[in-house]
Write a protein that holds these residues in place. Structure first.
Motif, PDB file in Angstrom:
ATOM      1  N   SER A 177     -33.883  41.067 -59.298  1.00 27.82           N
ATOM      2  CA  SER A 177     -32.788  40.282 -58.728  1.00 27.82           C
ATOM      3  C   SER A 177     -32.880  38.817 -59.122  1.00 27.82           C
ATOM      4  CB  SER A 177     -32.787  40.425 -57.202  1.00 27.82           C
ATOM      5  OG  SER A 177     -34.011  39.944 -56.649  1.00 27.82           O
ATOM      6  N   THR A 178     -34.084  38.335 -59.411  1.00 23.54           N
ATOM      7  CA  THR A 178     -34.243  36.959 -59.872  1.00 23.54           C
ATOM      8  C   THR A 178     -33.789  36.807 -61.321  1.00 23.54           C
ATOM      9  OG1 THR A 178     -36.126  36.643 -58.369  1.00 23.54           O
ATOM     10  CG2 THR A 178     -35.882  35.071 -60.179  1.00 23.54           C
ATOM     11  N   ILE A 179     -34.130  37.801 -62.148  1.00 22.64           N
ATOM     12  CA  ILE A 179     -33.777  37.733 -63.564  1.00 22.64           C
ATOM     13  C   ILE A 179     -32.287  37.994 -63.776  1.00 22.64           C
ATOM     14  CG2 ILE A 179     -34.201  38.758 -65.829  1.00 22.64           C
ATOM     15  CD1 ILE A 179     -37.041  39.398 -64.868  1.00 22.64           C
ATOM     16  N   PHE A 180     -31.775  39.034 -63.097  1.00 27.59           N
ATOM     17  CA  PHE A 180     -30.380  39.442 -63.300  1.00 27.59           C
ATOM     18  C   PHE A 180     -29.531  39.120 -62.073  1.00 27.59           C
ATOM     19  CE2 PHE A 180     -33.160  42.407 -65.619  1.00 27.59           C
ATOM     20  CZ  PHE A 180     -32.730  42.165 -66.918  1.00 27.59           C
ATOM     21  N   ASP A 181     -29.713  37.940 -61.540  1.00 28.51           N
ATOM     22  CA  ASP A 181     -29.043  37.577 -60.288  1.00 28.51           C
ATOM     23  C   ASP A 181     -27.524  37.650 -60.403  1.00 28.51           C
ATOM     24  OD1 ASP A 181     -28.734  36.659 -57.674  1.00 28.51           O
ATOM     25  OD2 ASP A 181     -28.619  34.578 -58.326  1.00 28.51           O
ATOM     26  N   ASN A 182     -26.984  37.212 -61.515  1.00 26.24           N
ATOM     27  CA  ASN A 182     -25.535  37.159 -61.682  1.00 26.24           C
ATOM     28  C   ASN A 182     -24.918  38.496 -62.071  1.00 26.24           C
ATOM     29  OD1 ASN A 182     -25.568  34.382 -61.153  1.00 26.24           O
ATOM     30  ND2 ASN A 182     -25.956  33.890 -63.300  1.00 26.24           N
ATOM     31  N   TYR A 183     -25.751  39.496 -62.333  1.00 29.02           N
ATOM     32  CA  TYR A 183     -25.235  40.778 -62.812  1.00 29.02           C
ATOM     33  C   TYR A 183     -25.435  41.913 -61.806  1.00 29.02           C
ATOM     34  CZ  TYR A 183     -25.493  38.164 -67.180  1.00 29.02           C
ATOM     35  OH  TYR A 183     -25.350  37.209 -68.149  1.00 29.02           O
ATOM     36  N   ILE A 184     -26.094  41.645 -60.695  1.00 30.18           N
ATOM     37  CA  ILE A 184     -26.364  42.670 -59.685  1.00 30.18           C
ATOM     38  C   ILE A 184     -25.535  42.362 -58.451  1.00 30.18           C
ATOM     39  CG2 ILE A 184     -28.121  43.808 -58.288  1.00 30.18           C
ATOM     40  CD1 ILE A 184     -30.194  42.996 -60.311  1.00 30.18           C
ATOM     41  N   SER A 185     -24.750  43.312 -58.024  1.00 33.45           N
ATOM     42  CA  SER A 185     -23.909  43.105 -56.845  1.00 33.45           C
ATOM     43  C   SER A 185     -24.753  43.143 -55.574  1.00 33.45           C
ATOM     44  CB  SER A 185     -22.824  44.180 -56.776  1.00 33.45           C
ATOM     45  OG  SER A 185     -23.398  45.457 -56.565  1.00 33.45           O
ATOM     46  N   ALA A 186     -24.235  42.514 -54.543  1.00 37.17           N
ATOM     47  CA  ALA A 186     -24.946  42.514 -53.257  1.00 37.17           C
ATOM     48  C   ALA A 186     -24.999  43.912 -52.656  1.00 37.17           C
ATOM     49  CB  ALA A 186     -24.268  41.543 -52.299  1.00 37.17           C
ATOM     50  N   ARG A 187     -23.981  44.728 -52.900  1.00 36.22           N
ATOM     51  CA  ARG A 187     -23.976  46.091 -52.369  1.00 36.22           C
ATOM     52  C   ARG A 187     -25.105  46.919 -52.981  1.00 36.22           C
ATOM     53  NH1 ARG A 187     -17.890  47.460 -53.645  1.00 36.22           N
ATOM     54  NH2 ARG A 187     -18.325  45.842 -55.190  1.00 36.22           N
ATOM     55  N   PHE A 188     -25.327  46.741 -54.285  1.00 37.32           N
ATOM     56  CA  PHE A 188     -26.431  47.465 -54.934  1.00 37.32           C
ATOM     57  C   PHE A 188     -27.776  46.952 -54.420  1.00 37.32           C
ATOM     58  CE2 PHE A 188     -29.537  47.869 -58.402  1.00 37.32           C
ATOM     59  CZ  PHE A 188     -29.525  49.251 -58.568  1.00 37.32           C
ATOM     60  N   ARG A 189     -27.904  45.647 -54.232  1.00 41.24           N
ATOM     61  CA  ARG A 189     -29.140  45.076 -53.695  1.00 41.24           C
ATOM     62  C   ARG A 189     -29.400  45.600 -52.282  1.00 41.24           C
ATOM     63  NH1 ARG A 189     -28.494  38.733 -54.541  1.00 41.24           N
ATOM     64  NH2 ARG A 189     -30.467  38.751 -53.364  1.00 41.24           N
ATOM     65  N   TYR A 190     -28.336  45.753 -51.511  1.00 38.58           N
ATOM     66  CA  TYR A 190     -28.480  46.274 -50.151  1.00 38.58           C
ATOM     67  C   TYR A 190     -28.988  47.710 -50.168  1.00 38.58           C
ATOM     68  CZ  TYR A 190     -27.273  46.574 -45.172  1.00 38.58           C
ATOM     69  OH  TYR A 190     -27.322  46.710 -43.801  1.00 38.58           O
TER      70      TYR A 190
END
Length: 285
Positions: free
Chosen positions: A26-39
């Protein structure tokens, strides 16, 4: 007791390892990962923190895949004389170990009574909030209309309170929305949609489970970052889901509403010197 501690450490490691990978990605690809996927990733880590998968793996292996070793030669087992007394001695020692571990488990349980104290405080908070049920028919109509649009299965109760915090939701089986003094009357449909999305995503339940992880693995420094990450990503994922149903103009109004609510809340916190997630001002949004 040693086995219980090893099991907790194994569960903590099982949840921490993917969480470290999550933080790195999430630090490397912060702009490419949606919050829903992170959740969803955080929910997976939450499952590993709470479910004793190492114990289940051990049980399944020894139950279905392990074969007992055959005895070599003709062995006769006798339960008379000295052998019988040895068995009695083993049973006596096992009883002593079992009793000692029960006391240790009870002591460990009492050390985590903070979780239950928090639940008791929440009950008192609910009794105080529930005295001010919202009676405005216009707002009730908005809640019912949006609930049908979002296909919510639970009946939602709306309360109003003079708390100096942003509107929030609480409750798992009987969800409720609390409209506070910072609720913008001109943007109530957007505010209510945001809170209903929290209810639809069961965010209150997952936050309570994250707090349970914090209590269960308090010795692990990573779980404190995990708890803060769950709170932040919950809000981001909720905003993403809400934005899907809004037009371009409504999205601008929604973004402006979030900024103004955060600014008002921060000014109130500075003036009243209050703390979020405390007894006087709980943050369940």
């Amino acid at each position: 007791m040693k086995s219980l501690i090893l099991l907790l450490i194994a569960m903590s490691a099982a949840g921490t390892f993917p969480f470290i990978i999550y933080i790195a990605l999430s630090t490397i690809f912060d702009n490419y990962i949606s919050a829903r996927f992170r959740y969803r990733c955080l929910k997976y880590c939450l499952l590993l923190y709470l479910v004793p998968f190492p114990l289940l793996k051990y049980f399944i292996y020894h139950r279905y895949f392990s074969t007992p070793k055959p005895l070599n030669g003709n062995v006769v087992i006798s339960l008379t004389g000295k052998n019988r007394s040895d068995i009695y001695w083993i049973l006596f020692k096992f009883r002593g170990i079992f009793t000692e571990n029960i006391y240790r488990i009870m002591d460990l349980f009492l050390k985590y009574n903070k979780f239950f104290i928090r639940q008791s405080s929440f009950s008192r908070f609910h009794r105080k909030i529930s005295q001010n049920v919202l009676s405005d028919p216009e707002i009730i109509k908005i809640v019912e209309m949006l609930s049908q649009e979002m296909q919510l299965q639970h009946k939602v109760t709306v309360y109003e309170n003079s708390l100096a915090s942003s509107p929030f939701t609480y409750g798992t089986f009987h969800p409720s929305i609390v409209l506070t003094s910072l609720s913008d009357k001109n943007n109530l449909p957007l505010i209510i949609r945001h809170e209903l999305q929290h209810i639809k995503s069961h965010d209150f339940l997952f936050r309570q489970l994250a707090f349970l992880v914090l209590m269960l693995h308090c010795y692990n420094p990573f779980v404190y970052f995990f708890f803060c990450e769950v709170i932040e990503v919950q809000e981001l994922a909720c905003d993403e889901n809400v934005m899907k149903y809004l037009s371009r103009e409504e999205q601008r109004c929604y973004g402006y509403l979030l900024i103004m609510t955060a600014a008002k809340e921060r000014s109130e916190v500075k003036s009243r010197i209050t703390l979020m997630f405390s007894k006087n001002q709980p943050d369940f949004s």
